[in-house]
Design a protein around this motif. Structure first.
Motif, PDB file in Angstrom:
ATOM      1  N   VAL A 254       0.837  -1.213   0.000  1.00 26.98           N
ATOM      2  CA  VAL A 254       0.000   0.000   0.000  1.00 26.98           C
ATOM      3  C   VAL A 254       0.866   1.255   0.000  1.00 26.98           C
ATOM      4  O   VAL A 254       0.620   2.212  -0.749  1.00 26.98           O
ATOM      5  N   VAL A 255       1.920   1.261   0.826  1.00 25.71           N
ATOM      6  CA  VAL A 255       2.826   2.410   0.870  1.00 25.71           C
ATOM      7  C   VAL A 255       3.503   2.607  -0.477  1.00 25.71           C
ATOM      8  O   VAL A 255       3.656   3.743  -0.967  1.00 25.71           O
ATOM      9  N   ILE A 256       3.904   1.511  -1.116  1.00 25.59           N
ATOM     10  CA  ILE A 256       4.552   1.587  -2.426  1.00 25.59           C
ATOM     11  C   ILE A 256       3.628   2.243  -3.447  1.00 25.59           C
ATOM     12  O   ILE A 256       4.036   3.143  -4.194  1.00 25.59           O
ATOM     13  N   MET A 257       2.382   1.826  -3.499  1.00 25.92           N
ATOM     14  CA  MET A 257       1.449   2.362  -4.490  1.00 25.92           C
ATOM     15  C   MET A 257       1.136   3.837  -4.228  1.00 25.92           C
ATOM     16  O   MET A 257       1.029   4.634  -5.166  1.00 25.92           O
ATOM     17  N   ILE A 258       1.015   4.233  -2.944  1.00 26.59           N
ATOM     18  CA  ILE A 258       0.729   5.637  -2.620  1.00 26.59           C
ATOM     19  C   ILE A 258       1.918   6.520  -3.014  1.00 26.59           C
ATOM     20  O   ILE A 258       1.747   7.563  -3.672  1.00 26.59           O
ATOM     21  N   LEU A 259       3.122   6.125  -2.613  1.00 29.92           N
ATOM     22  CA  LEU A 259       4.309   6.909  -2.974  1.00 29.92           C
ATOM     23  C   LEU A 259       4.497   6.945  -4.479  1.00 29.92           C
ATOM     24  O   LEU A 259       4.963   7.959  -5.033  1.00 29.92           O
ATOM     25  N   ASN A 260       4.130   5.868  -5.147  1.00 28.55           N
ATOM     26  CA  ASN A 260       4.266   5.814  -6.596  1.00 28.55           C
ATOM     27  C   ASN A 260       3.384   6.865  -7.264  1.00 28.55           C
ATOM     28  O   ASN A 260       3.831   7.600  -8.158  1.00 28.55           O
ATOM     29  N   MET A 261       2.121   6.944  -6.840  1.00 29.08           N
ATOM     30  CA  MET A 261       1.205   7.923  -7.437  1.00 29.08           C
ATOM     31  C   MET A 261       1.659   9.354  -7.173  1.00 29.08           C
ATOM     32  O   MET A 261       1.562  10.225  -8.043  1.00 29.08           O
ATOM     33  N   LEU A 262       2.174   9.617  -5.976  1.00 27.23           N
ATOM     34  CA  LEU A 262       2.625  10.974  -5.661  1.00 27.23           C
ATOM     35  C   LEU A 262       3.879  11.337  -6.443  1.00 27.23           C
ATOM     36  O   LEU A 262       4.014  12.455  -6.964  1.00 27.23           O
ATOM     37  N   TYR A 263       4.805  10.392  -6.536  1.00 24.17           N
ATOM     38  CA  TYR A 263       6.078  10.717  -7.179  1.00 24.17           C
ATOM     39  C   TYR A 263       5.936  10.896  -8.684  1.00 24.17           C
ATOM     40  O   TYR A 263       6.718  11.635  -9.300  1.00 24.17           O
ATOM     41  N   GLU A 264       4.964  10.229  -9.304  1.00 25.97           N
ATOM     42  CA  GLU A 264       4.764  10.400 -10.739  1.00 25.97           C
ATOM     43  C   GLU A 264       4.558  11.874 -11.083  1.00 25.97           C
ATOM     44  O   GLU A 264       5.156  12.389 -12.038  1.00 25.97           O
ATOM     45  N   ARG A 265       3.730  12.544 -10.309  1.00 26.15           N
ATOM     46  CA  ARG A 265       3.482  13.963 -10.560  1.00 26.15           C
ATOM     47  C   ARG A 265       4.741  14.791 -10.320  1.00 26.15           C
ATOM     48  O   ARG A 265       5.044  15.717 -11.081  1.00 26.15           O
ATOM     49  N   VAL A 266       5.477  14.446  -9.273  1.00 29.34           N
ATOM     50  CA  VAL A 266       6.704  15.193  -8.963  1.00 29.34           C
ATOM     51  C   VAL A 266       7.740  15.006 -10.061  1.00 29.34           C
ATOM     52  O   VAL A 266       8.399  15.959 -10.489  1.00 29.34           O
ATOM     53  N   ALA A 267       7.903  13.769 -10.550  1.00 30.80           N
ATOM     54  CA  ALA A 267       8.899  13.498 -11.584  1.00 30.80           C
ATOM     55  C   ALA A 267       8.576  14.241 -12.875  1.00 30.80           C
ATOM     56  O   ALA A 267       9.483  14.782 -13.536  1.00 30.80           O
ATOM     57  N   ILE A 268       7.300  14.283 -13.254  1.00 29.56           N
ATOM     58  CA  ILE A 268       6.906  15.020 -14.464  1.00 29.56           C
ATOM     59  C   ILE A 268       7.170  16.511 -14.285  1.00 29.56           C
ATOM     60  O   ILE A 268       7.684  17.180 -15.198  1.00 29.56           O
ATOM     61  N   TRP A 269       6.861  17.041 -13.093  1.00 25.58           N
ATOM     62  CA  TRP A 269       7.114  18.462 -12.844  1.00 25.58           C
ATOM     63  C   TRP A 269       8.605  18.776 -12.910  1.00 25.58           C
ATOM     64  O   TRP A 269       9.014  19.792 -13.488  1.00 25.58           O
ATOM     65  N   ILE A 270       9.443  17.915 -12.345  1.00 22.43           N
ATOM     66  CA  ILE A 270      10.892  18.143 -12.366  1.00 22.43           C
ATOM     67  C   ILE A 270      11.410  18.129 -13.801  1.00 22.43           C
ATOM     68  O   ILE A 270      12.204  18.993 -14.209  1.00 22.43           O
ATOM     69  N   THR A 271      10.957  17.155 -14.593  1.00 18.66           N
ATOM     70  CA  THR A 271      11.423  17.053 -15.975  1.00 18.66           C
ATOM     71  C   THR A 271      10.957  18.248 -16.797  1.00 18.66           C
ATOM     72  O   THR A 271      11.714  18.764 -17.635  1.00 18.66           O
ATOM     73  N   ASP A 272       9.724  18.696 -16.580  1.00 21.23           N
ATOM     74  CA  ASP A 272       9.246  19.905 -17.267  1.00 21.23           C
ATOM     75  C   ASP A 272      10.074  21.121 -16.854  1.00 21.23           C
ATOM     76  O   ASP A 272      10.370  21.996 -17.686  1.00 21.23           O
ATOM     77  N   PHE A 273      10.459  21.166 -15.594  1.00 21.28           N
ATOM     78  CA  PHE A 273      11.252  22.289 -15.104  1.00 21.28           C
ATOM     79  C   PHE A 273      12.656  22.288 -15.711  1.00 21.28           C
ATOM     80  O   PHE A 273      13.215  23.351 -16.007  1.00 21.28           O
TER      81      PHE A 273
END
Length: 705
Positions: A310-329
């Motif tokens: 459960v922790v893996i899936m929650i962190l996964n969903m949150l980090y996807e947005r962060v990774a896309i934002w970092i790459t766009d930046f």
């Protein structure tokens, strides 16, 4: 071409500010969507003569679930969706095909282990009332009670299924299999490159992304061409953006490690609680802190595995947005640079997120526990976990089964139910009661889900994470290739059904290979050799058993090599009077008549001048483990490199065809240049010939004269 123009077409110019691109208009709400059209309905053949009905054909022969056993029509997929989608399904199909061999061997290894349950000598000793039933084990926590070794009889039988000699053979086989898989995939990929005419695709200049061009405000000189060009940031600005990205990724990795520590604390606390609650006070026969099938170790492993998932899936969903934002930046220049940057960030995070709990169980748990009289505490409060007498391998197997099974179920729910439910709700909300005629094609496609530009990236990521589970920890779970094969047979058709029936048509893109995923797969294969060798050496009990069989058994009084007496040899003695005060206070009221208990280690017994220090058996086993790792790694790596060298990346026939085409191209260019030169020189040649004829005539006239 239309998409290229739409992405760069200007629509507003105010002074030095220039706005362009359909993407910005979509983000501003000027347009609701922009997409290429499907040629027909997926389940009804079009009656129009000009309609090729390729979507209908793809659904009928490929995307329908009944076609799970058929080969994929890769040429039609490439024609309809482009090379990028085609190469993904080609890789997924080839990976699934190669998994069939690994699954057969893994299933055979599992059956071999299953048949070994009742014939294993050391497992019989654990279950024997005269051996395991008389061995009192030391408490595994400060508030735990003593327990009998034969209480783990069922666990030891289950452990035999995965911890046997066949597992060692299968781990070596998988190390060779991954090399063969990658080498033959390179050959197959080269064939597709030639057939789909993408051999020289990467040599062509890739245009910059519209988002990059929109930010180009600084002028600089190109070091190659010497021409002035605009860039979106200076050198310092680029370093700042990259530093922000690296720092953010490291922060999230630390966050994962913190969650792992929290789960470890949970495991320790729950194990302590269950050990106290599952035991019955009374005489010696009622000292088992377990029920028939549920032990504190197993209950803790299962619940911790579920929480970890459960922790893996929650962190996964949150980090996807962060990774896309970092790459766009960071603002990469080309589409390939963008995807490679995002791939690296996502995989580093996912690697730590998915595999960290497995690495903890395999290489940390039960390794730093001390001994009963001097245990090691985490955070000064929680006593470190110990493994079962058979080792932590069965717990690692449980963790892998939970994560692989849970991940497969969750992904299929996301890929099947969510798009279908969204489309159903959207059609219900936008239905028209007055319209009786069939809506136009663009309106039907508008009711479908948009395919994200990173949609294919997530498909690759899902399969590469699965590839890691199949290769990195296969020594503890031989059924991993079987589960992966079953999942992939559904995955191919689910992905095909999804993009054919539930999503709008994808903008075709060219691609020569699978991109940054290729070196990631190669890195996993190299790491897999080391992890499997260390799992066999440090997590399983195979090396201590082999050392006992070939060496220690002869010193135990046996006339021939034997596994009899292994359990007694692998357990050390401890004097209960040497317990700490906290443990003594907890145990003295329960069993004051027990003076000696056993624990899993190789240490000198009480009363010895070096009591509770490691004995020579310990150092012999450690030396055997290190020797095993070094020998196996070198043999497997040498075999891998030989196979990689012997198997060419490009088939010989393809090389000859490419050379033939280059030769014909040079001949055609040479002939065309000769024709051009001949065409330009023809007037001069005619003039020269006329002059020569005139001179000859003059010479004849002079001679006659």
């Amino acid at each position: 071409m239309a998409y290229y123009i739409l992405c760069r077409a200007p629509y507003e110019i105010r002074g030095n500010m220039k706005k362009f691109g359909i993407t910005k208009l979509l983000g501003g709400g000027v347009y609701k969507a922009a997409y290429p059209l499907h040629d027909c309905r997926f389940n009804v053949k079009s009656t129009e003569e000009s309609c090729p009905n390729e979507r209908f054909l793809l659904y009928k022969e490929w995307a329908h679930p009944k076609n799970f056993y058929k080969m994929q029509p890769l040429d039609l997929i490439r024609k309809y969706y482009g090379e990028k989608i085609g190469i993904y399904f080609a890789w997924l199909g080839f990976y699934t095909f190669m998994l069939a061999l690994a699954a057969v061997v893994g299933l055979g290894c599992f059956i071999y282990g299953y048949q070994m349950q009742e014939s294993s000598t050391w497992s019989k000793e654990v279950c024997d009332p005269e051996i395991g039933g008389k061995i009192v084990m030391c408490p595994q926590c400060d508030l735990c009670n003593y327990w009998m070794l034969n209480s783990t009889c069922d666990t030891s039988k289950k452990l035999i299924i995965f911890d046997n000699f066949g597992t060692l053979v299968f781990a070596v086989f998988m190390s060779i299999w991954v090399t063969v898989f990658l080498e033959f995939w390179k050959r197959y990929q080269a064939e597709l490159e030639y057939e789909w005419d993408t051999v020289e695709f990467l040599e062509q200049e890739e245009p910059p992304r519209p988002e990059y061009e929109a930010k180009c405000i600084y002028e600089t000189t190109n070091p190659v061409t010497g021409v002035k060009e605009n860039v979106p940031f200076t050198t310092c600005g680029r370093c700042f953006r990259v530093s922000i990205g690296i720092g953010t990724v490291l922060f999230w990795i630390v966050l994962i490690l913190a969650s792992i520590v929290a789960i470890i604390v949970y495991r320790l606390a729950v194990f302590l609680s269950l050990s106290v609650s599952l035991k019955d006070a009374g005489d010696l026969k009622n000292l088992e802190p377990i029920k028939e099938y549920v032990t504190p170790q197993m209950a803790t492993s299962v619940t911790a595995g579920l929480i970890s998932f459960v922790v893996i899936m929650i962190l996964n969903m949150l980090y996807e947005r962060v990774a896309i934002w970092i790459t766009d930046f960071e603002l990469p220049r080309t589409r390939t640079d963008y995807e490679n940057s995002l791939t690296l960030k996502m995989f580093l995070f996912q690697f730590v997120n998915y595999y960290s709990s497995c690495f903890y169980i395999a290489f940390v748990k039960g390794k730093i526990v001390g001994y009963p009289g001097k245990p090691v505490y985490l955070l000064g409060k929680y006593r470190n976990e110990e493994c079962d007498p058979g080792g932590c391998l069965i717990e690692l197997t449980t963790q892998l089964a939970i994560i692989m099974g849970g991940k497969a179920i969750w992904n299929n729910i996301q890929e099947v139910l969510l798009p279908w439910a969204k489309n159903l709700i959207f059609r219900y909300c936008t239905r028209s009661t007055s319209q009786k005629a069939e809506p136009p094609r663009w309106e039907q496609d508008f009711q479908l889900q948009p395919f994200s530009q990173l949609g294919l990236f997530y498909e690759y990521l899902e399969m590469v994470i699965q590839f890691g589970f199949v290769t990195l920890f296969v020594a503890s779970f031989p059924l991993a290739p079987v589960l992966a094969l079953i999942n992939n047979l559904f995955e191919i058709r689910v992905d095909a059904w999804k993009i054919t029936t539930q999503f709008r048509r994808i903008v075709p893109e060219k691609a020569q290979d699978i991109g940054a995923w290729q070196p990631i797969l190669q890195g996993i294969t190299i790491l897999a050799v080391a992890t499997n060798a260390m799992i066999i050496a440090f997590t399983s009990d195979m090396i201590p058993r082999l050392v006992y069989y070939w060496s220690f058994s002869l010193y135990e009084g046996h006339t021939d090599h034997s596994m009899k007496g292994y359990i007694n040899s692998s357990l050390s003695f401890f004097n209960t009077s040497a317990f700490s005060d906290a443990t003594m206070n907890a145990q003295v009221e329960r069993l004051s008549n027990i003076t000696i208990c056993r624990y899993r280690d190789f240490r000198f017994p009480p009363g010895h001048p070096r009591e509770y220090e490691y004995n020579m058996n310990y150092w012999h086993v450690v030396a055997a483990k290190m020797a095993f790792i070094i020998v196996v790694e070198h043999i497997v790596y040498l075999t891998k490199f030989i196979l990689a060298y012997v198997i060419p990346d490009v088939p010989y026939t393809i090389k000859e065809r490419i050379k033939r085409e280059k030769y014909l191209t040079q001949v055609i260019l040479h002939e065309s240049k000769l024709k051009l030169v001949t065409k330009h020189l023809k007037p001069f040649v005619e003039d020269m010939s006329n002059q020569m004829e005139a001179e000859k005539e003059n010479e004849v006239e002079v001679s006659e004269f």
